[in-house]
Design a protein around this motif. Sequence first.
Motif, PDB file in Angstrom:
ATOM      1  N   GLU A  89       0.812  -1.217   0.000  1.00 44.87           N
ATOM      2  CA  GLU A  89       0.000   0.000   0.000  1.00 44.87           C
ATOM      3  C   GLU A  89       0.847   1.270   0.000  1.00 44.87           C
ATOM      4  O   GLU A  89       0.406   2.311  -0.464  1.00 44.87           O
ATOM      5  CB  GLU A  89      -0.933   0.013   1.206  1.00 44.87           C
ATOM      6  CG  GLU A  89      -2.053  -0.998   1.087  1.00 44.87           C
ATOM      7  CD  GLU A  89      -2.916  -1.052   2.332  1.00 44.87           C
ATOM      8  OE1 GLU A  89      -2.550  -0.446   3.365  1.00 44.87           O
ATOM      9  OE2 GLU A  89      -3.951  -1.722   2.274  1.00 44.87           O
ATOM     10  N   PHE A 140     -11.524   4.212   8.083  1.00 44.89           N
ATOM     11  CA  PHE A 140     -12.586   3.992   7.109  1.00 44.89           C
ATOM     12  C   PHE A 140     -13.212   5.338   6.769  1.00 44.89           C
ATOM     13  O   PHE A 140     -13.316   6.222   7.632  1.00 44.89           O
ATOM     14  CB  PHE A 140     -13.645   3.036   7.655  1.00 44.89           C
ATOM     15  CG  PHE A 140     -13.106   1.678   8.034  1.00 44.89           C
ATOM     16  CD1 PHE A 140     -12.145   1.033   7.259  1.00 44.89           C
ATOM     17  CD2 PHE A 140     -13.569   1.034   9.163  1.00 44.89           C
ATOM     18  CE1 PHE A 140     -11.658  -0.206   7.614  1.00 44.89           C
ATOM     19  CE2 PHE A 140     -13.095  -0.221   9.525  1.00 44.89           C
ATOM     20  CZ  PHE A 140     -12.131  -0.837   8.743  1.00 44.89           C
ATOM     21  N   LYS A 162      -8.630   0.077  -0.614  1.00 47.42           N
ATOM     22  CA  LYS A 162      -9.638  -0.884  -0.165  1.00 47.42           C
ATOM     23  C   LYS A 162      -9.014  -1.716   0.946  1.00 47.42           C
ATOM     24  O   LYS A 162      -7.877  -2.162   0.830  1.00 47.42           O
ATOM     25  CB  LYS A 162     -10.064  -1.815  -1.302  1.00 47.42           C
ATOM     26  CG  LYS A 162     -10.667  -1.107  -2.497  1.00 47.42           C
ATOM     27  CD  LYS A 162     -12.071  -0.671  -2.213  1.00 47.42           C
ATOM     28  CE  LYS A 162     -12.711  -0.076  -3.461  1.00 47.42           C
ATOM     29  NZ  LYS A 162     -13.955   0.588  -3.158  1.00 47.42           N
ATOM     30  N   TYR A 163      -9.769  -1.920   2.040  1.00 47.91           N
ATOM     31  CA  TYR A 163      -9.281  -2.690   3.172  1.00 47.91           C
ATOM     32  C   TYR A 163     -10.300  -3.778   3.485  1.00 47.91           C
ATOM     33  O   TYR A 163     -11.492  -3.492   3.606  1.00 47.91           O
ATOM     34  CB  TYR A 163      -9.106  -1.779   4.391  1.00 47.91           C
ATOM     35  CG  TYR A 163      -8.694  -2.500   5.654  1.00 47.91           C
ATOM     36  CD1 TYR A 163      -7.359  -2.786   5.906  1.00 47.91           C
ATOM     37  CD2 TYR A 163      -9.636  -2.912   6.591  1.00 47.91           C
ATOM     38  CE1 TYR A 163      -6.970  -3.452   7.066  1.00 47.91           C
ATOM     39  CE2 TYR A 163      -9.264  -3.570   7.755  1.00 47.91           C
ATOM     40  CZ  TYR A 163      -7.933  -3.837   7.983  1.00 47.91           C
ATOM     41  OH  TYR A 163      -7.547  -4.493   9.117  1.00 47.91           O
ATOM     42  N   GLN A 164      -9.815  -5.010   3.599  1.00 51.35           N
ATOM     43  CA  GLN A 164     -10.709  -6.102   3.971  1.00 51.35           C
ATOM     44  C   GLN A 164     -10.652  -6.303   5.481  1.00 51.35           C
ATOM     45  O   GLN A 164      -9.596  -6.563   6.052  1.00 51.35           O
ATOM     46  CB  GLN A 164     -10.348  -7.401   3.266  1.00 51.35           C
ATOM     47  CG  GLN A 164     -11.344  -8.491   3.587  1.00 51.35           C
ATOM     48  CD  GLN A 164     -11.244  -9.688   2.680  1.00 51.35           C
ATOM     49  OE1 GLN A 164     -10.539  -9.682   1.684  1.00 51.35           O
ATOM     50  NE2 GLN A 164     -11.973 -10.723   3.017  1.00 51.35           N
ATOM     51  N   VAL A 170     -15.303  -5.267   2.705  1.00 50.99           N
ATOM     52  CA  VAL A 170     -14.274  -4.452   2.059  1.00 50.99           C
ATOM     53  C   VAL A 170     -14.703  -2.999   2.197  1.00 50.99           C
ATOM     54  O   VAL A 170     -15.798  -2.621   1.787  1.00 50.99           O
ATOM     55  CB  VAL A 170     -14.096  -4.849   0.575  1.00 50.99           C
ATOM     56  CG1 VAL A 170     -13.094  -3.931  -0.109  1.00 50.99           C
ATOM     57  CG2 VAL A 170     -13.657  -6.305   0.462  1.00 50.99           C
ATOM     58  N   LYS A 171     -13.820  -2.202   2.797  1.00 52.64           N
ATOM     59  CA  LYS A 171     -14.166  -0.810   3.099  1.00 52.64           C
ATOM     60  C   LYS A 171     -13.168   0.156   2.465  1.00 52.64           C
ATOM     61  O   LYS A 171     -11.972  -0.112   2.449  1.00 52.64           O
ATOM     62  CB  LYS A 171     -14.193  -0.592   4.613  1.00 52.64           C
ATOM     63  CG  LYS A 171     -15.250  -1.414   5.316  1.00 52.64           C
ATOM     64  CD  LYS A 171     -15.391  -0.943   6.740  1.00 52.64           C
ATOM     65  CE  LYS A 171     -16.633  -1.498   7.351  1.00 52.64           C
ATOM     66  NZ  LYS A 171     -17.602  -0.486   7.674  1.00 52.64           N
ATOM     67  N   ASP A 172     -13.698   1.282   1.977  1.00 54.47           N
ATOM     68  CA  ASP A 172     -12.825   2.359   1.512  1.00 54.47           C
ATOM     69  C   ASP A 172     -12.123   2.951   2.727  1.00 54.47           C
ATOM     70  O   ASP A 172     -12.769   3.283   3.732  1.00 54.47           O
ATOM     71  CB  ASP A 172     -13.632   3.455   0.808  1.00 54.47           C
ATOM     72  CG  ASP A 172     -14.130   3.018  -0.554  1.00 54.47           C
ATOM     73  OD1 ASP A 172     -13.508   2.119  -1.157  1.00 54.47           O
ATOM     74  OD2 ASP A 172     -15.155   3.572  -1.016  1.00 54.47           O
ATOM     75  N   THR A 173     -10.809   3.073   2.624  1.00 54.27           N
ATOM     76  CA  THR A 173      -9.996   3.491   3.762  1.00 54.27           C
ATOM     77  C   THR A 173      -8.988   4.541   3.332  1.00 54.27           C
ATOM     78  O   THR A 173      -8.265   4.356   2.357  1.00 54.27           O
ATOM     79  CB  THR A 173      -9.232   2.267   4.334  1.00 54.27           C
ATOM     80  OG1 THR A 173     -10.187   1.281   4.701  1.00 54.27           O
ATOM     81  CG2 THR A 173      -8.385   2.641   5.518  1.00 54.27           C
TER      82      THR A 173
END
Length: 180
Positions: A89, A140, A162-164, A170-173
């Motif tokens: 990342e 998030f 994107k973070y799982q 899966v969330k926008d972070t």
Amino acid sequence: MNAEIDISNVTIATERLILRPWKESDLQDLYEYASVDGVGQMAGWLPHRSIEETRQILEKFISEKKTFALEFNGKVIGSLGIEEYSDKELPEYSDRLGREIGYVLSKDYWGRGLMPEAVKAVIKYLFEEVNVDFIACGHFTENSQSMRVQEKCGFKHLKLVKYQTSYGAVKDTWISVMER
């Protein structure tokens, strides 16, 4: 590259908090806030369903030596972990020494300025004692409280990823960074 971390002999006192290594006697305090709906989800995990689940997390905190217990008036009310950042990342930082922080606070203590106080103390520790070049921190997109903590502490948004979560969402972070 990730800095080596071992907080097993580190205690940091702020105006209102003691940041210290976790102890087995913290089990009930950890379960008390980690089992509340709405707390863990802000950090990517579901509320603890049993004291045994909390015991496993506590043992991990103790053995990994990278997560502070946040003590307020003799009670543990949250945690602040010094995690490894992801080279995937943040490839632009792969040649520099750094870490990522993550935090959670009991719902009963939200809105009192305690988390910015703790984060600022850990920032100082990481820059002055560990000698990192940068610190990353994520939140998030819907977590405005965590965003405010990071803003108050001087972090700047770098990129959206994107973070799982541990429960598969899966969330926008936003990944934010602070440099020395």
